[in-house]
Design a protein around this motif. Structure first.
Motif, short mmCIF file in Angstrom:
data_model
loop_
_atom_site.label_atom_id
_atom_site.label_comp_id
_atom_site.label_asym_id
_atom_site.label_seq_id
_atom_site.Cartn_x
_atom_site.Cartn_y
_atom_site.Cartn_z
N ALA A 155 2.80 11.12 9.57
CA ALA A 155 2.69 10.03 10.63
C ALA A 155 1.24 9.37 10.43
N ASP A 156 0.46 10.19 10.02
CA ASP A 156 -1.17 9.69 9.65
C ASP A 156 -1.03 8.77 8.53
N ALA A 157 -0.13 9.32 7.38
CA ALA A 157 -0.11 8.25 6.23
C ALA A 157 0.52 7.28 6.53
N GLU A 158 1.46 7.00 7.51
CA GLU A 158 2.14 5.65 7.88
C GLU A 158 1.14 5.07 8.56
N ASP A 159 0.17 5.39 9.42
CA ASP A 159 -0.77 4.89 10.18
C ASP A 159 -2.04 4.17 9.23
N SER A 188 -0.86 15.96 -2.94
CA SER A 188 -0.78 14.50 -2.92
C SER A 188 0.65 14.18 -3.55
N SER A 189 1.59 14.87 -3.27
CA SER A 189 2.89 14.54 -3.94
C SER A 189 3.91 13.83 -3.15
N ALA A 190 3.58 13.73 -1.77
CA ALA A 190 4.32 12.92 -0.97
C ALA A 190 3.73 11.53 -0.66
N GLU A 191 4.70 10.61 -0.18
CA GLU A 191 4.09 9.29 0.04
C GLU A 191 4.63 8.40 1.15
N GLU A 192 3.77 7.48 1.47
CA GLU A 192 4.62 6.75 2.60
C GLU A 192 4.03 5.32 2.03
N SER A 193 4.87 4.21 2.37
CA SER A 193 4.55 2.92 1.72
C SER A 193 4.72 2.02 2.57
N ALA A 194 3.90 0.96 2.49
CA ALA A 194 4.17 -0.38 3.55
C ALA A 194 3.74 -1.65 2.66
N ALA A 253 -1.38 3.39 6.04
CA ALA A 253 -0.76 2.18 5.29
C ALA A 253 -0.72 1.11 5.97
N ALA A 254 -0.62 1.16 7.40
CA ALA A 254 -0.61 0.11 8.31
C ALA A 254 -1.87 -0.40 8.78
N PHE A 255 -2.91 0.50 8.54
CA PHE A 255 -4.19 -0.02 8.81
C PHE A 255 -4.73 -0.91 7.75
N TYR A 256 -4.49 -0.50 6.28
CA TYR A 256 -4.95 -1.14 5.13
C TYR A 256 -4.32 -2.60 5.37
N LEU A 257 -2.98 -2.74 5.51
CA LEU A 257 -2.40 -3.90 5.63
C LEU A 257 -2.71 -4.67 6.62
N ASP A 258 -3.14 -4.32 7.93
CA ASP A 258 -3.53 -5.26 9.13
C ASP A 258 -5.11 -5.86 8.75
N VAL A 294 0.96 -1.28 -0.16
CA VAL A 294 -0.12 0.08 -0.07
C VAL A 294 0.72 1.29 0.09
N THR A 295 0.50 2.28 -0.92
CA THR A 295 1.05 3.43 -0.87
C THR A 295 0.13 4.60 -0.53
#
Length: 415
Positions: free
Chosen positions: A293-297, A263-269, A299-304, A255-256
């Motif tokens: 930090a919210d983007a990281e959260d 919407s130009s920055a991104e966090e992935s997991a 991404a982790a939510f979708y994966l979990d 997930v990115t």
């Protein structure tokens, strides 16, 4: 056994029509899956008029449909505005004739794709940004009030806060995520509000009166903690076409999250174990989250919740006129709404091990003379539950009310 026949109430521009016979009806509400926001609900209704009465229905007339539950109380199941009218001669005799009115109406969400906005927003929480956009569209202004209206004829129970409200329902405010400021850029209101809801991990919906609401990321968790499940026995459902699906297409293991004002920055997991089992199933989700930090959260939510496939009930139908259905279950089905927590029991053992817990995403009422059924689309519990934040927990909650066997990793629901 409890014999129950549907008794309808159809109101057009606030006037009840009790002499017309409801011949056929279809109501559809909610969404088809959890990856999209809700579309406008609609009703297609066929009224049979044997008295040659004129039903003064016009384009944009308000329409409300209610049905009497087993306690004798009328329960609203649809509200909206008329978009299509057909009048047809059905039967013709020497003296009398019978007419059929076919009326199609849409809920308030149908107005949003046709409404434009510059969408200027200050940095704020998701619920507050959505409210800012919707109130500008769904609250009238002085210029839109009919010139002939007098104070004496205005509804005396209307509060100043809700005066000229034409479709705004309950909005979860302030929301759980801080969203970036938005500069002027012309767009339609539905696209903007849908994007804001996705950024906040929430969803927009229509209530039974057709008003637009917003449920934030912890809305379902909080609701389940406060109200529990509605228990439904699958023995009372139609056996034919009862359908459950488990799809690899529902898996998200890479997930990115794109974020910030542009919407130009991104966090992935990613989830290595899920990728090893199903291959890489990636998704890019565009948001306007302000904080990394919210983007990281997220991404982790979708994966979990979605790294592994879960069964989805794509169709389960209950005939509400079935005399075998207990009144309690019949009334709960009449009062169905998006996000309601459902616990299904007595399924075949090869269907979700005989039991299913999830949330209502969409539903369809089908009616003909003295017949009424409702078909539900349910998503699994795991696809929705978001852990509570500390400030979401009711201030009256005490440590000794929390289950002593609850593990920290499973503590998505407090009580």
């Amino acid at each position: 056994m409890t014999q129950w026949n549907p008794i309808w109430l159809v109101e057009i521009d606030g006037v009840s029509y009790t002499t017309a016979i409801l011949a056929n009806l279809t109501i559809s509400s909610g969404r088809r899956n959890i990856y999209e926001q809700a579309a406008a609900g609609y009703v297609n209704i066929e009224l049979l008029d044997v008295n040659q009465a004129i039903i003064p229905v016009t384009i944009n007339s308000t329409i409300g449909v209610s049905i009497k539950d087993t306690s004798g109380t009328f329960v609203p199941i649809f509200g909206g505005n008329v978009v299509d009218i057909g009048i047809e001669i059905r039967d013709l005799g020497n003296v009398m004739f019978t007419q059929t009115y076919t009326i199609t109406a849409l809920g308030a969400l149908a107005r949003l794709p046709k409404a434009l906005t510059n969408g200027v927003l200050s940095k704020d929480q998701d619920g507050d940004q959505i409210y800012t956009i919707l109130q500008a569209v769904l609250f009238g202004n002085w210029a839109s009030v009919p010139g002939a209206l007098t104070w004496a004829t205005y509804n005396p129970t209307t509060t100043w806060a809700n005066a000229q409200n034409t479709g705004l329902g309950e909005i979860d405010r302030p929301g759980n995520y801080e969203l970036a400021a938005r500069s002027t850029s012309r767009t339609d209101v539905y696209s903007l509000v849908s994007a804001l809801a996705t950024s906040g991990l929430g969803y927009i919906y229509e209530d039974a009166q057709g008003r637009i609401g917003y449920a934030d990321s912890t809305h379902r968790t909080n609701y389940l903690a406060a109200n529990g499940y509605v228990d439904l026995d699958a023995n009372y459902a139609r056996g034919r076409n009862l359908q459950i699906q488990t799809r690899v297409g529902d898996v998200r293991n890479s997930v990115t999250i794109k974020y910030n004002a542009t919407s130009s920055a991104e966090e992935s997991a990613s989830d290595a174990a899920s990728i090893a089992l199903y291959g890489q199933l990636a998704q890019i989700i565009t948001t306007t989250l302000h904080n990394a930090a919210d983007a990281e959260d997220q991404a982790a939510f979708y994966l979990d919740l979605r790294a592994n496939p879960e069964p989805i009930f794509s169709q389960i139908t209950f005939d509400l006129t079935n005399p075998e259905i207990p009144n309690v279950q019949r009334d709960r089905l009449i009062n169905i709404f998006m996000g309601e927590a459902i616990a299904l029991t007595n399924l075949p053992l090869n269907m979700s091990a005989g039991a299913f817990q999830g949330f209502v995403e969409g539903w369809t009422f089908q009616a003909s003379y003295n017949q009424l059924s409702v078909t539900l689309l349910l998503s699994p519990l795991a696809y929705s539950l978001q852990a509570m934040r500390w400030n979401d927990v009711p201030i009256t909650e005490k440590w000794n009310t929390v289950s002593p066997t609850l593990t920290w990793e499973s503590a998505t629901i407090v009580a």
